[in-house]
Design a protein around this motif. Sequence first.
Motif, PDB file in Angstrom:
ATOM      1  N   LEU A 277       0.930  -1.368  -0.094  1.00  0.00           N
ATOM      2  CA  LEU A 277      -0.077   0.246   0.094  1.00  0.00           C
ATOM      3  C   LEU A 277       0.755   1.309  -0.164  1.00  0.00           C
ATOM      4  N   ARG A 278       1.963   1.234   0.894  1.00  0.00           N
ATOM      5  CA  ARG A 278       2.738   2.333   0.843  1.00  0.00           C
ATOM      6  C   ARG A 278       3.676   2.681  -0.382  1.00  0.00           C
ATOM      7  N   ARG A 279       3.870   1.708  -1.168  1.00  0.00           N
ATOM      8  CA  ARG A 279       4.555   1.919  -2.267  1.00  0.00           C
ATOM      9  C   ARG A 279       3.691   2.186  -3.503  1.00  0.00           C
ATOM     10  N   ALA A 280       2.434   1.695  -3.346  1.00  0.00           N
ATOM     11  CA  ALA A 280       1.363   2.043  -4.299  1.00  0.00           C
ATOM     12  C   ALA A 280       1.272   3.657  -4.515  1.00  0.00           C
ATOM     13  N   PHE A 281       0.958   4.095  -3.132  1.00  0.00           N
ATOM     14  CA  PHE A 281       0.538   5.528  -3.124  1.00  0.00           C
ATOM     15  C   PHE A 281       1.986   6.427  -3.453  1.00  0.00           C
ATOM     16  N   ALA A 282       3.118   5.942  -2.928  1.00  0.00           N
ATOM     17  CA  ALA A 282       4.324   6.574  -3.313  1.00  0.00           C
ATOM     18  C   ALA A 282       4.521   6.859  -4.864  1.00  0.00           C
TER      19      ALA A 282
END
Length: 486
Positions: A284-289
Motif C-alpha cells: 500500500l505504501r509503495r502504491a501511493f508513493a
Amino acid sequence: MLRRLLPPAAVMLVLAFMAAPSAHALPARDIAGVAVHPWRLGDSDVRERTFAGIAATGARWVRVDLRWNLIERNGPSLHNGQAKWTEMDAIVSAADRHGLLLLPILGFTPHWASDHGELWGFPDPEPFERFFDAALRRYPQIPAWEVWNEPNFGRFAKPHPDAAGFVALLRSARRVRDSVGSSAKLIAGGLAPVADVDIDTWLNQVAIRGGLQLVDGLGIHPYSVAEPDDPRAWMMQLERLHQRVAQLGRPDLPLWLTEYGAPAMPVSNGYGPALTEQQQADRLRRAFALATRFPWVETLTWYEYRDSCDDAADAECRFGLVRSDLSPRPAYDALREVVGGATTKLRSRLVLSSQIQPSRAAMARASRNARAARRGHAGRRASKLRAEKWTLSRRPTPNRITVSGRLTLPGQPAPSAVITVLLPRRGAPPRPVTVVVTGGFFRASFDGSKLRSGTVEARYAGDPSYEPIAITARMRVTSAAGRIGG
C-alpha cells in the motif's frame, strides 16, 4: 589515465539536478480512497463504524456498488414510487455525515432491463437512462459515477466483452448527465489488466467509436503479482498507458485507479505470492508513493476496506484494511500514515552490461609500428623501432572497459542521474568512476594500463525519493581469450 564520460562540471550539474527532491503531483490525501460493498453494510452499527473508520484514515473517496437490481427488483418502479432506495440512502447519509465523497458503480442490471437478463450484462438504453436520471436527481451531492466495472473482463461483461455495447452505455450516461444539468463526472469502468480483451485493444475499440470523448476519467485496476514499483508491475505501465490515451485524442483524460490491492495470505494465490499483513501494508505504501508522482492520476482506491467474507483460506476474502470483525490490519495504519504525509522511498533498479578489450590507442600504435617495420627502414629509424618494441613489451598493454545499461526510477520514465562504477585494476583497489545516466540509459568507456579482467560493479546512491542500491549489477568481465590485462 581513466577517461571520464563527461567533464567534472557537467557531472556536478547533473548531481545538483538530482539532489532536488522529487515533487509529488498531488498529496496522498487528495487521491486516497477505499472500496466498500453494500452487502457488508446492512447493519447500522457496522455501517457507522465503517464510515467512521474510513474518515479516520483521512481518505476522501469511497467506492461503492449501486445495486440497481435491488432498487427496481421486479420491474420498472420509479414512476409509481415503489423503487427501493433504502440501502443507498443509508450509505449516502453515512458518507455525508463523515465528509466522504462517494464513487458509485453503475451496474447490477435488473433481469427485466435487458434482453439477456444478465446481472453483469449491459442494460437497454431506455430503462438505464430512466434509472440514472433518477439517481442523479436523488443524490446531487455525489461528485462522480463509475460506469460499469471491468467491462473488458468476461466475468463482468455478459455474454462477452463488447466495446460497442459499452460505448452505447457511456453515450446513454452522458446524455442523461447533460440533460439533468449535473456537474458529476463520468468515469469509464475500471479495466482489468488480465482479462478477455487486453487493455490496449479495448482502448482502441472504445476510442474508434468515440467513447473516450464521453467521459471525464478512465478507470484502471492495476493489480499485479509483482510489487507496485517493480518494472514488471502494472503500476509501472501507467505512464505508457497515459501516453497511449493521449495518442487516442485525450491527453487531458486523467486515470482513476478505482481498484488496487493485495490479499494478506500465508500461501501463494491467483493474486500473487504469499504476503504477511506487514507486506500487504508495504505494498500500500509503495502504491501511493508511485501514484502520487503522476499529476494525471485522480484517485487511488484501495480494494477494499473490510474483508469481503469470513473464509480465511480464500484470497478474495483477505484484501481488507480491516478484518471481518473490523479489527485493523497494519495496512489500515499504513493508509492513515500515508494520507497524513508519510513518504516511502521507492526501489531503483540497475541493469549493467560490460566488456573489456585492448585500448584502441594501444592497438593503433602497435599497428603503426608494424607498418613501419614492414617498410624496412634501416639505421637510426630501425634502432628506434627496436627500442620502442622492447619498451612496449615490458609495459602493460592499456585496456578499455566499456559499461552500459539502464537505470529504472519508478515514476520517472526517462530519469537523469549519476551512478558510480567500480573498475577492476591490477595490483590496486577498484577505481571508482562517475557515469551520467541520460534518459534512463548510460554508456561509457574507460582506458587504463592497470585495467584488467575482473568484477565490475555499479552503484546508485539514491536521492530523497529512492532507496540506494549499495552494490548491484555485479558482472564478471573478461576478454574473448580470457586474459586481457592479466
